[in-house]
Write a protein that holds these residues in place. Structure first.
Motif, short mmCIF file in Angstrom:
data_model
loop_
_atom_site.label_atom_id
_atom_site.label_comp_id
_atom_site.label_asym_id
_atom_site.label_seq_id
_atom_site.Cartn_x
_atom_site.Cartn_y
_atom_site.Cartn_z
N ARG A 114 -98.83 -22.68 116.20
CA ARG A 114 -99.61 -21.43 116.21
C ARG A 114 -98.95 -20.33 117.02
O ARG A 114 -99.11 -19.15 116.74
CB ARG A 114 -101.00 -21.67 116.78
CG ARG A 114 -101.86 -22.49 115.89
CD ARG A 114 -101.83 -21.88 114.46
NE ARG A 114 -102.78 -22.57 113.66
CZ ARG A 114 -102.58 -23.80 113.21
NH1 ARG A 114 -101.45 -24.39 113.43
NH2 ARG A 114 -103.51 -24.41 112.52
N ARG A 164 -99.92 -14.97 119.06
CA ARG A 164 -98.82 -15.81 118.60
C ARG A 164 -97.51 -15.50 119.32
O ARG A 164 -96.58 -16.26 119.27
CB ARG A 164 -98.60 -15.62 117.11
CG ARG A 164 -99.76 -16.10 116.27
CD ARG A 164 -99.56 -15.64 114.85
NE ARG A 164 -98.29 -16.10 114.31
CZ ARG A 164 -98.05 -17.31 113.86
NH1 ARG A 164 -98.99 -18.21 113.90
NH2 ARG A 164 -96.87 -17.63 113.37
N GLY A 177 -105.74 -20.49 106.31
CA GLY A 177 -105.53 -20.55 107.76
C GLY A 177 -106.65 -21.32 108.44
O GLY A 177 -106.40 -22.09 109.36
N ASP A 205 -106.24 -24.72 110.48
CA ASP A 205 -106.60 -24.80 111.89
C ASP A 205 -107.41 -26.05 112.17
O ASP A 205 -107.14 -26.78 113.12
CB ASP A 205 -107.47 -23.59 112.29
CG ASP A 205 -106.61 -22.44 112.78
OD1 ASP A 205 -105.38 -22.64 112.89
OD2 ASP A 205 -107.16 -21.36 113.03
N SER A 247 -95.08 -21.51 109.84
CA SER A 247 -95.18 -20.07 109.91
C SER A 247 -96.64 -19.65 109.77
O SER A 247 -97.53 -20.42 110.13
CB SER A 247 -94.27 -19.45 108.84
OG SER A 247 -93.96 -18.13 109.17
N GLN A 248 -96.88 -18.47 109.22
CA GLN A 248 -98.24 -17.93 109.17
C GLN A 248 -98.79 -18.05 107.75
O GLN A 248 -98.26 -17.41 106.84
CB GLN A 248 -98.15 -16.45 109.56
CG GLN A 248 -99.40 -15.68 109.40
CD GLN A 248 -100.17 -15.62 110.73
OE1 GLN A 248 -100.11 -16.54 111.55
NE2 GLN A 248 -100.89 -14.57 110.93
N THR A 302 -100.25 -10.23 118.50
CA THR A 302 -101.33 -11.19 118.54
C THR A 302 -100.98 -12.26 119.56
O THR A 302 -99.90 -12.24 120.16
CB THR A 302 -101.51 -11.88 117.17
OG1 THR A 302 -100.39 -12.72 116.97
CG2 THR A 302 -101.60 -10.86 116.05
N ASP A 346 -94.57 -15.05 113.51
CA ASP A 346 -94.80 -15.04 112.06
C ASP A 346 -93.50 -14.67 111.31
O ASP A 346 -92.47 -14.39 111.94
CB ASP A 346 -95.97 -14.12 111.70
CG ASP A 346 -95.69 -12.67 112.06
OD1 ASP A 346 -94.51 -12.31 112.30
OD2 ASP A 346 -96.65 -11.88 112.12
#
Ligand SMILES: C[S@@+](CC[C@H](N)C(=O)[O-])C[C@H]1O[C@@H](n2cnc3c(N)ncnc32)[C@H](O)[C@@H]1O
Length: 254
Positions: A216, A4, A183, A187, A175-176, A2, A220
């Motif tokens: 971001r 990330r 999320g 954000d 982290s994620q 992704t 992760d």
């Protein structure tokens, strides 16, 4: 993969959402922390509504340190973890607070003295090139620091080198979030509120935008675990905090 993760081009690296030449990232990160240093602690409390204290307390509860042992708080900034480590190892132990940024380190040193914590050695050092002998520490902590480092695997390998056999590295980092709805809220919070808070309190929205973006872009949970193994750490595992907004990764040297 992704957005990330870093792209495969080894010549560039993420700086928030920008790709910059690898050689430039440390200078840009230094400018961010030079700018945020005077307001760092108050902003930390405001941005996390004080939750960073709970996350740090949890990290400290996992060190396994005993009186007389040696600990390194890397990218230790204003010294929150170093204070806790100093209490754990006691007067017969040794704590080093290391950070690449002089302004952050000076604030850390002053805060330690203000809290009556003496005997912590402050060292200006880059996490990728640690100026310590092999197998020097029983425990190394790095809280909210690894995402600012240019070559994170090199930094983790440097930590593995200076760890004693049986010692552990604790990486506390954003982290994620595990739930998609969390999320989305997160954000909105990070990209609207953080720069606004930065503008209001520190008169610097750009640095706080970088902080939100760097969160971001950070790998992760599973990817960081892989990086720790690649760096030679063993028994690696992680624990999510606040639904994965933050994670505590742990790795040992056997
Ligand atoms: C967000 S602050 C975290 C400070 C502290 N650990 C805490 O949790 O409050 C990140 C710190 O990482 C430091 N840092 C950034 N790049 C570094 C590097 N390559 N080596 C060592 N420290 C670094 C910065 O100077 C800054 O003090």
């Amino acid at each position: 993969m992704t957005e990330r993760h870093n792209p495969p081009d080894p010549e560039t690296v993420d700086f928030g959402y920008q790709q910059v030449p690898s050689a430039e990232k440390a200078t840009r990160v230094r400018a961010v922390f030079d700018s945020v240093a005077p307001h760092y602690d108050v902003m930390n409390d405001l941005m996390s509504l004080g939750a960073h204290r709970i996350w740090k307390r949890f990290a400290l509860s996992q060190t396994g340190l005993k009186p007389g042992q040696a600990a390194l708080d890397l990218a230790g900034g204003t010294g929150d973890l170093a204070v806790g480590l100093a209490r754990q190892v006691g007067p017969s132990g040794q704590v080093v607070l290391a950070d690449i940024n002089r302004a952050m380190l000076e604030r850390g040193r002053d805060r330690l003295l203000d809290r009556g914590v003496t005997g912590v050695t402050c060292v200006q050092a880059d996490a990728e090139r640690l100026p310590f002998r092999d197998a020097a520490f029983h425990c190394i902590t790095i809280a909210f620091g690894l995402r600012n480092v240019t070559d994170r695997v090199a930094a983790l390998a440097a930590m593995a080198r200076v760890l004693k056999p049986g010692g552990q590295v604790l990486v506390l980092e954003f982290s994620q979030p595990v739930a998609a709805t969390l999320g989305k809220v997160y954000d909105a919070y990070s990209f609207a509120l953080l720069p606004a808070l930065g503008r209001l309190v520190a008169r610097d929205s750009d640095s706080y935008r970088y902080l939100a973006e760097s969160i971001r872009r950070f790998p992760d949970q599973a990817t960081l675990l892989g990086m720790m193994r690649e760096a030679g750490l063993e028994g690696c595992r992680y624990h999510n905090l606040a639904g994965g907004i933050v994670a505590l990764h742990r790795g040992w040297r056997y």
